[in-house]
Design an enzyme around this catalytic site. Structure first.
Site, mmCIF file in Angstrom:
data_model
loop_
_atom_site.group_PDB
_atom_site.id
_atom_site.type_symbol
_atom_site.label_atom_id
_atom_site.label_comp_id
_atom_site.label_asym_id
_atom_site.label_seq_id
_atom_site.Cartn_x
_atom_site.Cartn_y
_atom_site.Cartn_z
ATOM 1 N N ASP A 1 -9.359 43.431 -13.269
ATOM 2 C CA ASP A 1 -10.107 44.558 -12.693
ATOM 3 C C ASP A 1 -10.056 45.866 -13.487
ATOM 4 O OD1 ASP A 1 -10.373 42.623 -10.765
ATOM 5 O OD2 ASP A 1 -9.392 43.739 -9.170
ATOM 6 N N LYS B 1 -14.640 38.481 -8.094
ATOM 7 C CA LYS B 1 -13.846 38.105 -6.923
ATOM 8 C C LYS B 1 -14.116 39.068 -5.771
ATOM 9 C CE LYS B 1 -9.682 40.575 -8.549
ATOM 10 N NZ LYS B 1 -9.473 41.488 -7.434
ATOM 11 N N CYS C 1 -4.101 44.109 -6.596
ATOM 12 C CA CYS C 1 -4.793 42.943 -7.138
ATOM 13 C C CYS C 1 -3.965 42.169 -8.152
ATOM 14 C CB CYS C 1 -6.127 43.370 -7.749
ATOM 15 S SG CYS C 1 -7.289 44.002 -6.516
#
Length: 226
Positions: free
Chosen positions: A25, A130, A163
């Site tokens: 990310d 995701k 995450c």
């Protein structure tokens, strides 16, 4: 076989051909001003600080022939994959799906969902979109790793305690040997990062190992072979 002898809590052994680097990310919405992270009231500078070291780690992984796999947290334009329990969390100036300076917040295809140019994938490197915090939930990541024959995973990216940690724990449950690059992961809250690193390597690497980018580079350059 290669070894990161200075890894914590003890030496980490891995086979480079069976190892992948997961870059979590590293998106504009989390790391740049005007994105979702800033809209939540966070200072993005701690995340900006890891961009150079993450770029170094990616370059070292590519040079050593490791697979490099990226993730992006983002949603479909109709938000059908974003449950209310996620959409309504916090009190941000902008919520997921709202128009922002970089397009709609955390929406696939919008500029804010893009990976930073400094650490962007090259052609052929997979990018996994995701809808959740963990990269295994509702994605093809598990199948991809199985097809590639991966057994060990290096992790980098943001944020450390959300995450990154979630994905690392998911991977640990699936039998992967996991290592987090300490200076190629970041949090808006330095104390959360420190606590996460400690939790990961506690009790004899109960979730995994940690090491610096320099220590990983040394092993990838062959100086950690055994």
């Amino acid at each position: 076989m290669a070894v990161i002898s200075a890894a914590r809590p003890f030496a980490y052994c891995f086979e480079p051909a069976a190892t992948a680097l997961i870059v979590i990310d590293m998106q504009r919405d989390f790391i740049e001003e005007g994105g979702f992270g800033a809209a939540l009231g966070n200072d993005v500078l701690p995340l900006r600080a890891i961009v150079p070291t993450t770029a170094r780690l990616i370059a070292a992984a590519r040079k050593a022939g490791l697979s490099v796999i990226y993730t992006r947290e983002c949603h479909s334009p109709d938000l059908s994959d974003c449950p209310p329990a996620k959409l309504n969390r916090g009190a941000p100036a902008l919520r997921i799906g709202d128009p922002g300076p970089m397009g709609r917040i955390l929406i696939a295809g919008e500029p804010g969902a893009d990976i930073l140019p400094e650490v962007a994938p090259v052609p052929g490197e997979p990018v996994i979109d995701k809808p959740g915090k963990g990269a295994f939930h509702a994605t093809p990541l598990a199948g991809l790793l199985e097809r590639l024959g991966k057994q060990s995973l290096f992790f980098s990216g943001v944020t450390t305690e959300v995450c990154v940690q979630t994905t690392m724990r998911e991977a640990n449950d699936r039998g992967f040997e996991c290592l987090l690059a300490e200076d190629a992961t970041g949090s808006y809250f330095p104390e959360f990062k420190a606590a996460t690193l400690a939790m990961i390597r506690a009790q004899g690497a109960i979730v995994g190992w940690t090491a610096t980018v320099a220590e990983i580079e040394e092993a990838l350059n062959g100086q950690g072979d055994r």
